[in-house]
Design a protein around this motif. Structure first.
Motif, PDB file in Angstrom:
ATOM      1  N   SER A 158      39.905  36.005  44.046  1.00  0.00           N
ATOM      2  CA  SER A 158      40.698  35.389  42.976  1.00  0.00           C
ATOM      3  C   SER A 158      41.460  34.177  43.479  1.00  0.00           C
ATOM      4  O   SER A 158      41.601  33.174  42.755  1.00  0.00           O
ATOM      5  CB  SER A 158      41.684  36.414  42.390  1.00  0.00           C
ATOM      6  OG  SER A 158      40.988  37.464  41.761  1.00  0.00           O
ATOM      7  N   LEU A 211      38.140  28.630  35.968  1.00  0.00           N
ATOM      8  CA  LEU A 211      38.267  29.261  37.287  1.00  0.00           C
ATOM      9  C   LEU A 211      39.474  30.204  37.317  1.00  0.00           C
ATOM     10  O   LEU A 211      39.379  31.348  37.777  1.00  0.00           O
ATOM     11  CB  LEU A 211      38.412  28.189  38.365  1.00  0.00           C
ATOM     12  CG  LEU A 211      37.148  27.409  38.745  1.00  0.00           C
ATOM     13  CD1 LEU A 211      37.518  26.175  39.555  1.00  0.00           C
ATOM     14  CD2 LEU A 211      36.184  28.285  39.536  1.00  0.00           C
ATOM     15  N   ALA A 228      31.910  29.595  39.306  1.00  0.00           N
ATOM     16  CA  ALA A 228      31.856  29.022  40.656  1.00  0.00           C
ATOM     17  C   ALA A 228      30.618  28.148  40.832  1.00  0.00           C
ATOM     18  O   ALA A 228      30.682  27.062  41.423  1.00  0.00           O
ATOM     19  CB  ALA A 228      31.872  30.132  41.699  1.00  0.00           C
ATOM     20  N   ALA A 260      33.279  34.960  37.076  1.00  0.00           N
ATOM     21  CA  ALA A 260      33.742  34.269  38.277  1.00  0.00           C
ATOM     22  C   ALA A 260      32.584  33.619  39.018  1.00  0.00           C
ATOM     23  O   ALA A 260      32.661  32.456  39.434  1.00  0.00           O
ATOM     24  CB  ALA A 260      34.474  35.251  39.192  1.00  0.00           C
ATOM     25  N   LEU A 285      38.752  30.902  43.465  1.00  0.00           N
ATOM     26  CA  LEU A 285      39.003  30.529  42.082  1.00  0.00           C
ATOM     27  C   LEU A 285      40.309  29.756  41.889  1.00  0.00           C
ATOM     28  O   LEU A 285      40.310  28.620  41.402  1.00  0.00           O
ATOM     29  CB  LEU A 285      38.992  31.792  41.206  1.00  0.00           C
ATOM     30  CG  LEU A 285      37.672  32.581  41.219  1.00  0.00           C
ATOM     31  CD1 LEU A 285      37.847  33.933  40.544  1.00  0.00           C
ATOM     32  CD2 LEU A 285      36.556  31.783  40.557  1.00  0.00           C
TER      33      LEU A 285
END
Length: 268
Positions: free
Chosen positions: A56, A221, A140, A136, A60
């Motif tokens: 996380s 993100l 990405a 996620a 991100l």
């Protein structure tokens, strides 16, 4: 096949076929044993939480803030907004979607009342984990295709590897309890791997969203990060700590965080 030359949506889809495969591999442990050490399962769940927390930030939130540097002292705003929206989104789903946490009795089923079977509610709970994970990975890969320095293909691959590693215990966490409850091995495996099917779908959605709408990238993100932190704190960590193996589960979390941090820094 040159993976780097593929469209980011295709890359995200293929990456999440891997993460889904890892879920299935974890679920396949049910063919080897009817029972599984609760201590080991709690360590594995702690490990999964550690990977999610590290991903996380490293994969991100940090890139989201870097992408907003043009805002100067306000570069944190897109990340903060996206992060909170991700948590709110998962909270709303958690309130209304029927599901049951691992090891919880049917009387503690959450969401709207339903007569669905325990196995269905368990699969829905784990599927809820996998939605932000797939998003996620997709975001990405979409970010890597944007050409921004803070988002790389290697970093997206590292994230997919980390999510795949932590999906292994999630598959086991579903299939083994179902087998323990008397379900056949084949059916327990089916339900265990079923929860991972949502990841390729959500990855494609995430990759497509940021690929075709680049301005939302830092928000997307951070959204995925907020959703993963919500799942980790609301469900995965409490489950790993619920059977008296708190210290072992915490060490598993620390190990998972270290592994994901290492993957991201070394490869990204």
């Amino acid at each position: 096949m040159d993976f780097a030359a593929l469209n980011p949506i295709t890359q995200a889809f293929l990456a999440c076929l891997f993460t889904w495969g890892m879920t299935a591999l974890g679920a396949a442990l049910v063919f080897l044993t009817k029972d599984f050490s609760k201590k080991m399962l709690d360590v594995m769940l702690g490990f999964a939480a550690g990977v999610m927390i590290a991903a996380s930030y490293w994969s991100l939130l940090a890139p989201a803030i870097d992408m907003s540097e043009h805002l100067g002292h306000w570069s944190f705003v897109p990340a903060a907004i996206g992060f909170m929206l991700g948590a709110v989104f998962l909270r709303v789903i958690d309130m209304y979607l029927p599901h049951l946490h691992l090891n919880a009795p049917m009387s503690e089923a959450e969401g709207v009342h339903t007569n669905w079977q325990r196995s269905t509610l368990l699969v829905i709970a784990i599927t809820l984990h996998n939605i932000p994970e797939g998003l996620a990975v997709g975001v990405a890969f979409g970010a890597a295709a944007s050409g921004l320095e803070s988002a790389s293909l290697a970093g997206a691959i590292a994230l997919a590897i980390g999510i795949g590693i932590q999906n292994f215990p999630e598959g086991t966490a579903v299939s083994v309890p179902l087998r323990r409850d008397g379900m056949s091995r084949a059916k327990a495996f089916w339900y265990g791997q079923l929860s991972g099917m949502v990841e390729p779908v959500s990855a494609v959605i995430g990759a497509a969203a940021v690929y075709f709408a680049r301005p939302i990238l830092p928000y997307a993100l951070a959204f995925a990060a907020g959703a993963m932190i919500f799942v980790s704190v609301e469900e995965v960590i409490p489950e790993s700590q619920s059977s008296g193996n708190g210290d072992l589960a915490t060490m598993g979390l620390m190990l998972g965080f270290t592994v994901m941090m290492t993957l991201d820094v070394a490869l990204g």
